[in-house]
Design a protein around this motif. Structure first.
Motif, PDB file in Angstrom:
ATOM      1  N   ALA A 232       0.869  -1.230  -0.020  1.00 60.11           N
ATOM      2  CA  ALA A 232       0.029  -0.085   0.004  1.00 60.11           C
ATOM      3  C   ALA A 232       0.921   1.142  -0.054  1.00 60.11           C
ATOM      4  O   ALA A 232       1.833   1.376   0.686  1.00 60.11           O
ATOM      5  N   SER A 233       0.551   2.271  -0.838  1.00 58.28           N
ATOM      6  CA  SER A 233       1.240   3.523  -0.895  1.00 58.28           C
ATOM      7  C   SER A 233       0.204   4.535  -0.471  1.00 58.28           C
ATOM      8  O   SER A 233       0.883   5.654   0.128  1.00 58.28           O
ATOM      9  N   ASP A 234      -1.173   4.601  -0.616  1.00 59.17           N
ATOM     10  CA  ASP A 234      -2.111   5.497  -0.398  1.00 59.17           C
ATOM     11  C   ASP A 234      -3.246   5.012   0.310  1.00 59.17           C
ATOM     12  O   ASP A 234      -3.645   3.788   0.240  1.00 59.17           O
ATOM     13  N   VAL A 235      -3.932   5.853   1.111  1.00 58.25           N
ATOM     14  CA  VAL A 235      -5.458   5.447   1.473  1.00 58.25           C
ATOM     15  C   VAL A 235      -6.237   6.876   1.209  1.00 58.25           C
ATOM     16  O   VAL A 235      -5.704   7.820   1.754  1.00 58.25           O
ATOM     17  N   ILE A 236      -7.256   6.491   0.745  1.00 61.92           N
ATOM     18  CA  ILE A 236      -8.592   7.523   0.761  1.00 61.92           C
ATOM     19  C   ILE A 236      -9.542   7.099   1.834  1.00 61.92           C
ATOM     20  O   ILE A 236      -9.943   6.063   1.817  1.00 61.92           O
ATOM     21  N   ILE A 237      -9.823   8.142   2.578  1.00 63.75           N
ATOM     22  CA  ILE A 237     -10.517   8.215   3.680  1.00 63.75           C
ATOM     23  C   ILE A 237     -12.113   8.869   3.461  1.00 63.75           C
ATOM     24  O   ILE A 237     -11.768  10.261   3.297  1.00 63.75           O
ATOM     25  N   GLN A 238     -13.157   8.170   3.096  1.00 63.57           N
ATOM     26  CA  GLN A 238     -14.420   8.756   2.825  1.00 63.57           C
ATOM     27  C   GLN A 238     -15.459   8.562   4.039  1.00 63.57           C
ATOM     28  O   GLN A 238     -15.972   7.167   4.089  1.00 63.57           O
ATOM     29  N   HIS A 239     -15.410   8.949   5.085  1.00 64.92           N
ATOM     30  CA  HIS A 239     -16.052   8.462   6.489  1.00 64.92           C
ATOM     31  C   HIS A 239     -16.487   9.384   7.328  1.00 64.92           C
ATOM     32  O   HIS A 239     -15.831  10.498   7.228  1.00 64.92           O
ATOM     33  N   GLY A 240     -17.553   9.408   8.041  1.00 69.34           N
ATOM     34  CA  GLY A 240     -18.123  10.161   8.953  1.00 69.34           C
ATOM     35  C   GLY A 240     -19.460  10.506   8.900  1.00 69.34           C
ATOM     36  O   GLY A 240     -20.076  11.003   9.664  1.00 69.34           O
ATOM     37  N   ILE A 241     -20.073  10.542   7.551  1.00 67.86           N
ATOM     38  CA  ILE A 241     -21.555  10.716   7.414  1.00 67.86           C
ATOM     39  C   ILE A 241     -22.540  10.035   8.486  1.00 67.86           C
ATOM     40  O   ILE A 241     -23.387  10.637   9.073  1.00 67.86           O
ATOM     41  N   ASN A 242     -22.207   8.854   8.924  1.00 67.65           N
ATOM     42  CA  ASN A 242     -22.997   8.053   9.581  1.00 67.65           C
ATOM     43  C   ASN A 242     -22.991   8.635  11.337  1.00 67.65           C
ATOM     44  O   ASN A 242     -24.236   8.491  12.010  1.00 67.65           O
ATOM     45  N   ASP A 243     -21.751   9.091  11.690  1.00 63.84           N
ATOM     46  CA  ASP A 243     -21.633   9.751  12.809  1.00 63.84           C
ATOM     47  C   ASP A 243     -22.660  10.954  12.819  1.00 63.84           C
ATOM     48  O   ASP A 243     -23.219  11.235  14.048  1.00 63.84           O
ATOM     49  N   SER A 288      -8.030  12.709   1.972  1.00 59.50           N
ATOM     50  CA  SER A 288      -9.405  13.034   2.440  1.00 59.50           C
ATOM     51  C   SER A 288     -10.278  12.906   1.339  1.00 59.50           C
ATOM     52  O   SER A 288     -10.292  13.322   0.185  1.00 59.50           O
ATOM     53  N   GLY A 289     -11.614  12.674   1.621  1.00 64.64           N
ATOM     54  CA  GLY A 289     -12.685  12.499   0.737  1.00 64.64           C
ATOM     55  C   GLY A 289     -14.086  13.191   1.454  1.00 64.64           C
ATOM     56  O   GLY A 289     -14.461  12.862   2.470  1.00 64.64           O
ATOM     57  N   THR A 290     -14.472  14.284   0.686  1.00 61.64           N
ATOM     58  CA  THR A 290     -15.562  15.020   1.317  1.00 61.64           C
ATOM     59  C   THR A 290     -16.834  14.099   1.426  1.00 61.64           C
ATOM     60  O   THR A 290     -16.751  13.109   0.694  1.00 61.64           O
ATOM     61  N   LEU A 291     -17.552  14.650   2.335  1.00 61.97           N
ATOM     62  CA  LEU A 291     -18.872  13.866   2.533  1.00 61.97           C
ATOM     63  C   LEU A 291     -19.952  14.314   1.585  1.00 61.97           C
ATOM     64  O   LEU A 291     -20.146  15.539   1.130  1.00 61.97           O
ATOM     65  N   LEU A 292     -20.841  13.663   1.082  1.00 58.08           N
ATOM     66  CA  LEU A 292     -21.789  13.701   0.011  1.00 58.08           C
ATOM     67  C   LEU A 292     -23.131  14.276   0.370  1.00 58.08           C
ATOM     68  O   LEU A 292     -23.328  14.306   1.670  1.00 58.08           O
ATOM     69  N   PRO A 293     -23.849  14.784  -0.523  1.00 58.17           N
ATOM     70  CA  PRO A 293     -25.177  15.613  -0.097  1.00 58.17           C
ATOM     71  C   PRO A 293     -26.074  14.745   0.723  1.00 58.17           C
ATOM     72  O   PRO A 293     -26.087  13.462   0.320  1.00 58.17           O
ATOM     73  N   ILE A 294     -26.585  15.314   1.763  1.00 61.34           N
ATOM     74  CA  ILE A 294     -27.797  14.354   2.378  1.00 61.34           C
ATOM     75  C   ILE A 294     -29.035  15.004   2.449  1.00 61.34           C
ATOM     76  O   ILE A 294     -30.068  14.598   2.991  1.00 61.34           O
ATOM     77  N   TYR A 295     -29.367  15.950   1.373  1.00 60.80           N
ATOM     78  CA  TYR A 295     -30.455  16.957   1.661  1.00 60.80           C
ATOM     79  C   TYR A 295     -31.640  15.961   1.111  1.00 60.80           C
ATOM     80  O   TYR A 295     -31.825  15.285   0.113  1.00 60.80           O
ATOM     81  N   GLY A 296     -32.672  15.899   1.867  1.00 58.74           N
ATOM     82  CA  GLY A 296     -33.790  14.902   1.666  1.00 58.74           C
ATOM     83  C   GLY A 296     -33.911  13.755   2.444  1.00 58.74           C
ATOM     84  O   GLY A 296     -34.819  12.883   2.282  1.00 58.74           O
TER      85      GLY A 296
END
Length: 373
Positions: A232-243, A288-296
């Motif tokens: 492994a050389s890199d990690v993409i973290i896309q996490h946190g919306i469930n919190d 880092s990976g930004t969190l996606l929309p949750i509208y609705g």
């Protein structure tokens, strides 16, 4: 193939608690998982996991196509509860693009507690009633498709030294299609895409009730285990919306108290302490990976939206990351930025559509593989 001298993970999945239903045992069952090889190489090794099991699991027969996978020279293995087991290195020549099939047969009653649901164009498996681990084809009348991946955790290949792995770490959004589309878009490069994702997981909390056990382990427990990735050389973290979206109060749901709702500062500190610092200590670049929309979404409110936007701004600008993949920008509406763009919402206002997952993959490939700003 004399330059094939480096072990690199070429396929990987997280291991979590499988969904709790009426039946949690199988008997006289074959599992088969077709895996496309992203690299050429001359040897393979396989990791099997009973990480979330509470009983030993015996795999009576394990094959890659017609070649037995062995463990200390034995053709069967018992996976102890809470443990993972790596196979012997198997002499097995593959070329980039080959499809290998990993098959397991469980003769006796087997606790199916260690498995993860994943989807995408490269993530499909089968189960069949009976012993067909070494069969050319599974019998049509005894076989069904499954997207539950049980026990098989990682495949490593002895390959060229310039090959390396990128880890995609997250929750249900990463357990769904964008890592597969990323793998398709990067096919032919020297990069493998390793998925470490469990639906429902949070950074700071986890559930201990059977209703939500399949939502997996909290970040501090998951991350050290799941980052065992050769090459492994890199990690993409896309996490946190469930919190952010899970807490609703015990008057609504006894397992989701308001006390579970973190502050944005707690989320930021959790990402830094639980993910970034350990990953940097492993020598990895962290994206880092930004969190996606949750509208609705059913628990949407303006406070949660403010938390998401504030957290995303930190993900975009914090110097602790090597860079940001702005997934939010890739899928949001131009006219209503807190919502998905037209055609990019799966329908539940939380998970993207397949088109949106392809756009997320393009954003990641653009940043990490094409090396563009």
């Amino acid at each position: 193939m004399s330059d094939n001298n480096k072990w690199v993970a070429c396929w990987g999945n997280a291991t979590s608690i499988s969904n709790r239903g009426e039946a949690i045992y199988a008997k006289d069952l074959t599992l088969r998982y077709p895996i496309r090889m992203c690299f050429s190489g001359r040897m393979l090794r396989f990791r099997f996991s009973n990480l979330t099991g509470t009983e030993p699991v015996t795999l009576d027969k394990v094959f890659v196509n017609h070649t037995p996978i062995t463990f200390g020279g034995e053709t069967s293995v018992s996976l102890m509860p809470g443990k993972e087991q790596e196979s012997d290195a198997i002499s097995y020549v593959v070329e980039r693009g080959d499809i290998i099939e990993v098959s397991m047969y469980m003769a006796g009653y087997t606790q199916m507690n260690s498995g993860t649901l994943i989807t995408g164009p490269l993530s499909k498996g089968f189960y069949a009633y009976g012993d067909f681990a070494d069969a050319d084809e599974l019998p049509l009348d005894l076989t069904r498709h499954t997207n539950w991946f049980f026990f098989l955790n990682t495949i490593d290949i002895l390959t060229s030294a310039d090959n390396h792995a990128i880890v995609c770490y997250g929750d249900s959004i990463t357990a769904q299609s964008w890592p597969d589309y990323m793998a398709q878009q990067s096919f032919g490069t020297n990069v493998s895409i390793i998925r470490r994702a469990v639906s429902g997981t949070r950074i700071l909390r986890q559930y201990d009730c059977i209703t939500y056990q399949a939502y997996g382990l909290k970040g501090a427990t998951r991350f050290p285990l799941e980052m065992n990735v050769a090459g492994a050389s890199d990690v993409i973290i896309q996490h946190g919306i469930n919190d952010i979206i899970h807490p609703v109060g015990t008057d609504v749901n006894p397992f989701r108290p308001w006390s579970d709702l973190p502050t944005v500062e707690e989320l930021e500190r959790g990402v830094e302490e639980i993910y970034v610092k350990p990953a940097k200590a492993m020598g990895l670049k962290v994206w880092s990976g930004t969190l996606l929309p949750i509208y609705g979404w059913r628990t949407y409110n303006e406070n949660r939206e403010t938390m998401r936007q504030t957290f995303n701004e930190w993900l975009r600008t914090s110097p602790i990351f090597d860079g940001c993949i702005d997934f939010d920008a890739a899928v949001r509406s131009d006219t209503t930025p807190k919502a998905f763009a037209d055609g990019f919402d799966s329908g539940d206002h939380l998970h993207p559509s397949e088109r949106a997952y392809e756009a997320m993959a393009q954003a990641a490939v653009h940043k990490l593989i094409c090396n563009l700003p």
